[in-house]
Design a protein around this motif. Structure first.
Motif, mmCIF file in Angstrom:
data_model
loop_
_atom_site.group_PDB
_atom_site.id
_atom_site.type_symbol
_atom_site.label_atom_id
_atom_site.label_comp_id
_atom_site.label_asym_id
_atom_site.label_seq_id
_atom_site.Cartn_x
_atom_site.Cartn_y
_atom_site.Cartn_z
ATOM 1 N N ASP A 45 54.074 42.261 42.513
ATOM 2 C CA ASP A 45 54.035 40.972 42.929
ATOM 3 C C ASP A 45 55.309 40.233 42.691
ATOM 4 O O ASP A 45 55.754 39.466 43.291
ATOM 5 C CB ASP A 45 53.102 40.424 43.063
ATOM 6 N N LYS A 46 56.385 40.910 42.311
ATOM 7 C CA LYS A 46 57.027 40.247 41.249
ATOM 8 C C LYS A 46 56.903 38.608 40.843
ATOM 9 O O LYS A 46 57.546 37.831 41.295
ATOM 10 C CB LYS A 46 58.283 40.549 42.363
ATOM 11 N N ILE A 47 55.729 38.518 40.169
ATOM 12 C CA ILE A 47 55.156 37.046 39.848
ATOM 13 C C ILE A 47 56.048 36.752 38.110
ATOM 14 O O ILE A 47 55.399 38.139 37.279
ATOM 15 C CB ILE A 47 54.042 37.128 39.866
ATOM 16 N N LEU A 48 56.471 35.893 37.652
ATOM 17 C CA LEU A 48 56.775 35.791 36.168
ATOM 18 C C LEU A 48 55.956 34.911 36.088
ATOM 19 O O LEU A 48 56.030 33.808 36.424
ATOM 20 C CB LEU A 48 58.095 35.484 36.237
ATOM 21 N N LEU A 49 55.359 35.096 34.254
ATOM 22 C CA LEU A 49 54.809 34.000 34.228
ATOM 23 C C LEU A 49 54.976 33.222 33.060
ATOM 24 O O LEU A 49 55.495 34.431 32.132
ATOM 25 C CB LEU A 49 53.349 34.404 33.543
ATOM 26 N N THR A 105 53.198 28.222 33.603
ATOM 27 C CA THR A 105 53.901 28.621 35.063
ATOM 28 C C THR A 105 53.429 29.874 35.566
ATOM 29 O O THR A 105 54.064 30.996 34.945
ATOM 30 C CB THR A 105 55.557 27.748 34.663
ATOM 31 N N LEU A 106 52.792 30.182 36.524
ATOM 32 C CA LEU A 106 53.427 30.994 37.528
ATOM 33 C C LEU A 106 54.310 31.179 39.120
ATOM 34 O O LEU A 106 54.562 30.126 39.689
ATOM 35 C CB LEU A 106 51.731 31.919 38.199
ATOM 36 N N GLU A 142 42.198 34.825 30.896
ATOM 37 C CA GLU A 142 42.812 36.207 32.494
ATOM 38 C C GLU A 142 42.904 35.122 33.021
ATOM 39 O O GLU A 142 41.865 34.292 34.074
ATOM 40 C CB GLU A 142 41.108 36.552 31.850
ATOM 41 N N ILE A 143 44.256 34.911 34.160
ATOM 42 C CA ILE A 143 44.360 33.903 35.019
ATOM 43 C C ILE A 143 45.003 35.036 36.494
ATOM 44 O O ILE A 143 45.505 36.106 36.172
ATOM 45 C CB ILE A 143 45.483 33.710 34.827
ATOM 46 N N ASP A 144 44.283 34.766 36.883
ATOM 47 C CA ASP A 144 44.517 35.560 38.343
ATOM 48 C C ASP A 144 45.424 34.265 39.021
ATOM 49 O O ASP A 144 45.773 33.253 39.349
ATOM 50 C CB ASP A 144 43.001 35.327 39.632
ATOM 51 N N PRO A 145 46.781 35.421 39.497
ATOM 52 C CA PRO A 145 47.577 34.482 40.339
ATOM 53 C C PRO A 145 47.314 33.877 41.806
ATOM 54 O O PRO A 145 47.812 33.056 41.923
ATOM 55 C CB PRO A 145 48.455 35.257 39.938
ATOM 56 N N GLY A 146 45.900 34.661 41.785
ATOM 57 C CA GLY A 146 46.024 33.930 43.263
ATOM 58 C C GLY A 146 46.605 33.976 44.708
ATOM 59 O O GLY A 146 46.517 32.860 45.693
ATOM 60 N N ILE A 147 46.879 35.325 45.099
ATOM 61 C CA ILE A 147 48.378 35.413 45.578
ATOM 62 C C ILE A 147 47.279 35.425 47.138
ATOM 63 O O ILE A 147 46.913 35.927 47.150
ATOM 64 C CB ILE A 147 48.607 36.818 45.321
ATOM 65 N N GLY A 148 47.911 34.496 47.627
ATOM 66 C CA GLY A 148 47.524 34.257 49.085
ATOM 67 C C GLY A 148 45.897 33.513 49.555
ATOM 68 O O GLY A 148 45.326 33.055 50.608
#
Length: 584
Positions: free
Chosen positions: A276-280, A292-293, A431-437
């Motif tokens: 998903d091209k996400i950087l933490l 920060t996500l 555990e972190i859910d990026p919450g996409i959408g």
């Protein structure tokens, strides 16, 4: 009878070979089932280091290392040379340094340029600090019709300004780690995009399609994750904070970097979701640590540059980047409502509680109510709720947030917290859910307690196994230990007691082994090796003081370990080196 004797001898030999060879010189591994020890096969000099004096000094302050197996390159953050060293892992030679205008190792020549549009105009605005002053540690640019970088003695040269280094500013004797940089690193799987954490509470993104001394990589984004420390102060007498970073350094002694000149300190360790091209990234030092996500899909795809809400003005306290998915604060506050974007006024996030000068609030982070494009909310939440002394307790991060990893099996990130409650023996993997959408954005959905461990790093091994590196320091003498956990349930699958005091860890799929940079091992710093198939410790190989960074090339299975100045670096590299270890 003869055949039976020969069979007995053969079985005895096999037993010895498979169970180690005691304390015999060059014994590869003692008490294990593997017999293939390690040796230092090469030492690589690091560019432009000297024993004493300015500029520079010995290679004694470095941070995260990563490997690009596609292009056979090893990267290490050099906080004395103010650069990122690039080493060719085929030839074991340093082939380049990535730096800004303030670079020491290369003298800032050539500095990485900041990206321009088709007409040759600057795109990325410069950075303002928490107090509204310019900082050099972003792009020194001039935006047509907008802001122009300006600090007396420094012009808009259209290049990356650089990294603060280990000593933070002009006072090179002040080694203030939370103000240092370059720090954490991450790289895309194709080896074309490099992310570097900077002391200006920002992530600098480099285009590695060019990466030579004559053609350095271009900066294609500078993404603030918080408010920059006020490194240079106000440009004129009477300006807000004309003294620069000195008040922050003073507040490091007993006040947890609480002075407003500290801003949100450095952006540090990070991990990347390739799907998903996400950087933490963690702003993980004392104070109010947070993660920060960031949606970096546009930056990685070269379609956007994560510009601020107002691209004609500098990034700053009221002009945030537009690619932030959300932030999570470890501030001892229990989450109020994880179904909305921003926690309510009962427990605001980010917490604007620190006052300065006239009593105003110091801005923190780049999220909150109404701060996005068009006045949109940018998700912001608090850390998990734990149990301490039999009661619910909002997580803190006294030792800071450490390393993280993305788990493709769940689509979630795992983040290490070395000291999550007043009990120093309790660390967690969150555990972190990026919450996409979703409306709520990134939230903590699980917190796995790691007993008698100060987790500093986590790395995915085979399948759903993750190795947790335990630092075990900060005044508490834990016995050496590491854990292998299930990345979904957090269940501890194995405990390894033969190596401890670990900072960074690495998994090498080439030989299916974990490598650990155990700088605080009680018997002295070592490189620990663990078989990822059996979760069995194999060997500890002596390294050097503060050797806390490590990466392996899966093509050759060579392991690269930055070493401070010392005998292991040999005479040629006596000012510090990168050692290359290989199986015998």
């Amino acid at each position: 009878m003869r055949s039976r004797v020969l069979l007995t001898i053969l079985l005895t030999v096999l037993f010895v070979l498979t169970n180690g060879c005691g304390s015999v010189k060059n014994c590869p591994v003692c008490g294990t089932t593997v017999a293939d020890g390690y040796t230092n096969i090469d030492t690589i000099p690091v560019p432009e280091h000297n024993p004493t004096g300015e500029p520079g000094g010995p290679f004694n302050s470095f941070d995260i290392s990563i490997m690009d197996p596609v292009n056979h390159k090893f990267f290490v953050s050099d906080r004395i040379g103010l650069d990122v060293v690039v080493i060719d892992t085929d030839t074991n030679i340093a082939v380049n340094i990535i730096e800004g205008s303030n670079g020491v190792a290369g003298g800032g020549n050539p500095a990485s340029p900041c990206v321009k549009d088709g007409a040759g105009n600057d795109i990325i605005p410069p950075l303002l600090t928490a107090l509204g002053n310019f900082t050099r540690f972003g792009c020194r640019t001039a935006i047509p019709g907008g802001v122009t970088f300006g600090i007396p003695g420094f012009g808009a040269n259209h290049n990356f300004g650089g990294f603060p280094g280990a000593q933070c500013c002009a006072a090179r004797a002040n080694g203030v780690n939370p103000l240092s940089a370059p720090d954490g690193e991450a790289i895309t799987g194709d080896g074309k995009t490099l992310f570097i954490g900077n002391g200006s509470s920002s992530v600098v993104v480099f285009d590695l399609t060019t990466n030579t001394p004559a053609n350095p990589p271009t900066v294609i984004a500078v993404i603030p994750t918080g408010q920059s420390p006020d490194y240079d102060g106000g440009p004129n007498p009477g300006a807000v904070n004309p003294s620069g970073i000195s008040p922050c350094i003073a507040s490091a002694n007993g006040r947890a970097f609480s002075d407003p000149t500290c801003g949100d300190l450095r952006a540090d360790e990070m991990s990347y979701d390739a799907k998903d091209k996400i950087l933490l990234v963690a702003n993980g030092d004392p104070g109010l640590p947070f993660v920060t996500l960031i949606d970096v899909s546009g930056v990685v795809g070269r379609t956007s540059n994560c510009l601020p809400v107002n691209p004609l003005q500098a990034y700053g306290p009221t002009n945030f980047p537009t690619c932030i998915l959300g932030q999570i604060y470890y501030d001892n506050v229990a989450p109020v409502d994880n179904t909305v974007a921003v926690d309510s006024a009962v427990a605001p996030c980010p917490d604007p509680s620190n006052g300065f000068f006239g009593g105003g609030a110091v801005p923190s982070g780049v999220s909150g109510a109404g701060v996005g494009a068009g006045g949109a909310d940018v998700p912001c939440h608090h850390g998990p709720v734990l149990t301490f002394a039999g009661a619910p307790f909002g997580a803190i991060a006294v030792a800071g947030i450490g390393g993280s990893a993305f788990n493709p099996n769940t689509g979630h990130f795992l983040v290490t917290n070395g000291n999550a409650s007043p009990d120093l023996t309790v660390g967690t993997i969150d555990e972190i859910d990026p919450g996409i959408g979703t409306v709520h954005g990134p939230i903590v959905v699980n917190s796995f307690v790691m007993p008698n461990c100060m987790p500093t790093s986590v790395v995915q091994g085979p399948g759903n196994n993750f190795l947790v590196g335990c630092a075990d320091h900060d005044g508490e003498a834990f016995p050496p230990n590491e854990y292998v956990i299930d990345g979904t349930s957090g269940a501890i699958l194995a405990t390894i007691n033969n190596v401890g005091g670990v900072d960074e860890t690495w998994y090498n799929p080439g030989d299916n082994r974990y490598y650990l940079a155990a700088r605080d091992m009680p018997t002295g710093p070592v490189m620990g090796v663990i078989d990822a198939k059996t979760n069995q410790w194999l060997v500890n190989v002596p390294t050097n003081s503060n050797s806390h960074s490590i990466a392996a090339d899966p093509n050759t299975n060579h392991v690269f370990v930055p070493l401070q100045a010392g005998p292991q670096c040999t005479t040629q590299s006596a000012n510090g080196c990168v050692a290359v270890y290989a199986q015998q």
